[in-house]
Design an enzyme around this catalytic site. Structure first.
Site, short mmCIF file in Angstrom:
data_model
loop_
_atom_site.label_atom_id
_atom_site.label_comp_id
_atom_site.label_asym_id
_atom_site.label_seq_id
_atom_site.Cartn_x
_atom_site.Cartn_y
_atom_site.Cartn_z
N ASP A 250 29.71 46.11 51.23
CA ASP A 250 30.42 44.83 51.13
C ASP A 250 30.12 44.07 49.85
O ASP A 250 30.15 42.83 49.83
CB ASP A 250 30.12 43.93 52.35
CG ASP A 250 30.50 44.60 53.65
OD1 ASP A 250 31.46 45.38 53.65
OD2 ASP A 250 29.83 44.33 54.67
N GLN B 16 30.60 51.87 51.52
CA GLN B 16 29.24 51.47 51.89
C GLN B 16 28.43 51.17 50.62
O GLN B 16 29.01 50.82 49.60
CB GLN B 16 28.56 52.53 52.77
CG GLN B 16 29.15 52.68 54.15
CD GLN B 16 30.41 53.53 54.22
OE1 GLN B 16 30.43 54.64 53.75
NE2 GLN B 16 31.46 53.01 54.83
N GLY C 271 35.46 48.53 54.94
CA GLY C 271 36.48 47.48 54.93
C GLY C 271 36.49 46.89 53.54
O GLY C 271 35.55 46.20 53.16
N HIS C 272 37.52 47.22 52.76
CA HIS C 272 37.58 46.77 51.37
C HIS C 272 38.69 45.73 51.22
O HIS C 272 39.85 46.02 51.45
CB HIS C 272 37.82 47.97 50.44
CG HIS C 272 36.69 48.97 50.47
ND1 HIS C 272 36.71 50.14 49.78
CD2 HIS C 272 35.50 48.94 51.12
CE1 HIS C 272 35.58 50.80 49.99
NE2 HIS C 272 34.83 50.10 50.81
N LYS D 262 33.49 45.85 46.37
CA LYS D 262 34.01 47.06 45.71
C LYS D 262 35.53 47.05 45.66
O LYS D 262 36.13 47.41 44.65
CB LYS D 262 33.53 48.32 46.46
CG LYS D 262 32.02 48.47 46.47
CD LYS D 262 31.58 49.67 47.28
CE LYS D 262 31.84 49.56 48.77
NZ LYS D 262 31.08 48.51 49.46
P1 GDP Z 1 33.67 45.83 49.88
O1 GDP Z 1 33.46 46.46 51.21
O2 GDP Z 1 32.58 46.14 48.93
O3 GDP Z 1 35.02 46.08 49.31
O4 GDP Z 1 33.57 44.25 50.13
P2 GDP Z 1 34.28 43.42 51.34
O5 GDP Z 1 35.72 43.31 51.07
O6 GDP Z 1 33.85 43.95 52.65
O7 GDP Z 1 33.54 42.03 51.18
C1 GDP Z 1 33.54 41.33 49.97
C2 GDP Z 1 34.14 39.95 50.22
O8 GDP Z 1 33.93 39.16 49.07
C3 GDP Z 1 35.63 39.96 50.43
O9 GDP Z 1 35.97 38.93 51.31
C4 GDP Z 1 36.19 39.69 49.05
O10 GDP Z 1 37.48 39.11 49.06
C5 GDP Z 1 35.19 38.73 48.53
N1 GDP Z 1 34.96 38.69 47.09
C6 GDP Z 1 34.83 39.70 46.20
N2 GDP Z 1 34.45 39.22 45.00
C7 GDP Z 1 34.35 37.88 45.15
C8 GDP Z 1 33.95 36.81 44.27
O11 GDP Z 1 33.57 37.00 43.12
N3 GDP Z 1 33.93 35.55 44.81
C9 GDP Z 1 34.33 35.30 46.09
N4 GDP Z 1 34.31 34.04 46.50
N5 GDP Z 1 34.68 36.27 46.93
C10 GDP Z 1 34.67 37.53 46.46
P1 IMO Z 2 32.03 48.95 53.00
O1 IMO Z 2 32.66 50.16 52.38
C1 IMO Z 2 28.69 47.32 55.21
C2 IMO Z 2 26.78 49.86 58.17
C3 IMO Z 2 26.89 49.47 59.63
C4 IMO Z 2 25.57 50.00 60.15
C5 IMO Z 2 25.39 51.30 59.36
C6 IMO Z 2 25.84 52.55 60.10
O2 IMO Z 2 32.99 47.96 53.49
O3 IMO Z 2 30.97 48.40 52.11
P2 IMO Z 2 28.24 53.53 60.69
O4 IMO Z 2 29.37 52.95 61.47
O5 IMO Z 2 28.60 53.90 59.29
O6 IMO Z 2 27.55 54.64 61.40
O7 IMO Z 2 27.15 52.34 60.61
O8 IMO Z 2 26.16 51.14 58.18
N1 IMO Z 2 28.07 50.00 57.46
C7 IMO Z 2 28.51 49.13 56.55
N2 IMO Z 2 28.01 47.95 56.17
N3 IMO Z 2 29.79 47.79 54.63
C8 IMO Z 2 30.31 48.98 54.98
O9 IMO Z 2 31.34 49.55 54.34
C9 IMO Z 2 29.68 49.69 56.03
N4 IMO Z 2 29.93 50.86 56.65
C10 IMO Z 2 28.92 51.05 57.51
O10 IMO Z 2 27.01 48.08 59.78
O11 IMO Z 2 24.53 49.14 59.78
MG MG Z 3 33.37 45.95 53.22
#
Ligand code: GDP
Ligand code: IMO
Ligand code: MG
Length: 422
Positions: A13, A223, A40-41, A16
């Site tokens: 998270d 991840q 979840g991206h 990415k």
């Molecule tokens: P990922 O799994 O690495 O793609 O990240 P996620 O989407 O799960 O979580 C990142 C969160 O941060 C999302 O809600 C993005 O929209 C948000 N985000 C990414 N970069 C920024 C930033 O520079 N500032 C803010 N406020 N939100 C950001």
């Molecule tokens: P993105 O790509 C954050 C975490 C779960 C748990 C561990 C194992 O959005 O960054 P799993 O279901 O993979 O067996 O869970 O890994 N986890 C993540 N945490 N971002 C993710 O993906 C994750 N995918 C799995 O919360 O701790």
């Molecule tokens: Mg994510």
């Protein structure tokens, strides 16, 4: 653009999805190589928010090819739902999305076993996303998995599924869970297979054809490094190689064709699920949750938050060979008076400047902090490096130096425009 591997340098998270979307402008093909719909991206295109789980984030830019490569575990129902969701938003997938024949298939018994094993673990649970990821990769390693090539061949699918359900029902019964009905599962998954068949192809051949044409590839890590099955905080990890090496094995593109590695990290730390998080701190958690930030994109769970951990990110730089950092969510610290950065771990008299391999040691270490003055002004409208407050630049330079990689991108908001190239 050079062939680029993008990895999460923390616990997932990191943002990415946003950075992939920005970099896709200069790439031809975006490739997912590991993980499944546990990811979840989040990507914003104007006011429209997209959360992608299996489909590469490059799908949101016209003319780009998107590959779900061999290292990914594919939940067919999840993938069909995601395709349909994109179609509703007028995003085309036909002829732009390619799924590997050799990617393994997540089936209902994987999800059921994932959930049951978590219950059995009680307070030792991992806190998985319950998407069946661990059991599916387990079957792959045990050489009993079904692959996409099996799913889209009706006779073969029926035969293999029947056997696998029979065996897994024994296990489910022993765990006190309800057995699955072959008929129901077969009916649902055979229907999904018909939808997915046109997307399924030999992605190794496809990617090498792209390379021969001089097209540039962008590998979308899922991840983060500390969820890597080898390099993460085992057993509180996912079941794939989330670090840079996974991009090669997960796609069939060899190491010497990779030109650079971008490590994405937040300006602070988050983790969702159980396991050690040395710099976890209520003060930053309360602040971010109070702002409505840091709730999971896949499960909606509140993420645990902490200060930036330079010990961990230095380790991530080493393991991934990170050339360039993309630091996101810098604006999350806009209101903080004194920003802390973890520069070492202490365990009694022992001091660590690297991540200890022993998870029990990592679980009990105390962070050693350096402090930085906060900039205390909103950054969301800043577009150029030189327009950032001096205190922000000082903070970012310090984390780049401590982490040991060059700063390439600074992100001050979720939108495409809120991106500063350094
Ligand atoms: P990922 O799994 O690495 O793609 O990240 P996620 O989407 O799960 O979580 C990142 C969160 O941060 C999302 O809600 C993005 O929209 C948000 N985000 C990414 N970069 C920024 C930033 O520079 N500032 C803010 N406020 N939100 C950001
Ligand atoms: P993105 O790509 C954050 C975490 C779960 C748990 C561990 C194992 O959005 O960054 P799993 O279901 O993979 O067996 O869970 O890994 N986890 C993540 N945490 N971002 C993710 O993906 C994750 N995918 C799995 O919360 O701790
Ligand atoms: Mg994510």
């Amino acid at each position: 653009m050079a062939n680029t591997i993008l990895v999460g340098a923390q616990w997932g998270d990191e943002g990415k999805g946003k950075i992939i979307d920005v970099l896709t402008e200069q790439a031809d093909v975006v490739v997912r190589t590991q993980g499944g719909n546990n990811a979840g991206h989040t990507v914003f295109v104007g006011p429209q928010k997209y959360v992608l789980h299996l489909i590469p984030s490059g799908i949101l830019r016209r003319g780009k090819k998107n590959v779900i490569a061999n290292g990914v575990v594919v939940d067919p129902i999840g993938l069909v739902n995601e395709i349909n969701g994109l179609h509703k938003l007028n995003v085309k997938t036909e002829g732009r999305l390619f799924v590997s024949e050799t990617a393994h298939v997540v089936l209902p018994y994987h999800r059921e076993l994932d959930a049951q094993r978590e219950v059995l673990k009680g307070r030792h649970k991992i806190g998985t996303t319950k998407r069946g990821i661990g059991p599916c990769y387990g079957d792959k390693a045990a050489r009993v998995g079904l692959r996409m090539v099996d799913l889209v061949n009706p006779e073969r699918f029926e035969e293999k599924l029947r056997l696998r359900i029979k065996e897994n029902n024994e296990v489910l019964r022993a765990l006190g869970a309800k057995p699955l009905s072959f008929k129901t599962v077969h009916h649902t998954y055979a229907a999904a297979a018909r939808v997915l068949k046109p997307y399924v192809t030999n992605t190794v051949v496809l990617l090498h054809a792209c390379l021969r044409r001089g097209e540039s590839l962008l590998f979308e890590g899922a991840q983060g490094t500390f969820l890597d099955i080898d390099h993460g905080t085992y057993p509180f990890v996912t079941s794939s190689n989330t670090s840079a090496g996974g991009a090669c094995t997960g796609s069939g593109v060899p190491p010497h064709r990779m030109d650079r590695v971008v490590g994405v990290m937040k300006a602070y730390t988050t983790r969702v699920g159980e396991g050690p998080l040395p710099s976890e701190a209520d003060e930053i958690s309360d602040l971010l949750h109070g702002m409505g930030r840091e709730f999971g994109a896949t499960t909606g769970r509140p993420r645990r938050c902490g200060w930036f951990d330079a010990v961990a990110t230095r380790h991530a730089t080493m393991v991934n060979g990170i050339d360039e950092l993309a630091i996101t969510n810098i604006d999350g610290l806009d209101t903080v008076e004194t920003i802390k950065v973890c520069i070492g771990y202490r365990d009694g008299k022992a001091r660590y400047d690297h991540v200890p391999a022993d998870d029990q040691v990592l679980a009990r270490v105390e962070p050693v902090y350096a402090e930085f003055e906060g900039w205390r002004t909103p950054l969301d409208k800043v577009r150029r490096w030189k327009d950032l407050p001096v205190k922000t630049r000082t903070y970012l330079r310090a984390i780049s130096e401590l982490t040991g990689a060059r700063l390439g991108i600074a992100s001050v908001g979720p939108a495409r425009a809120q991106t500063i190239f350094v």
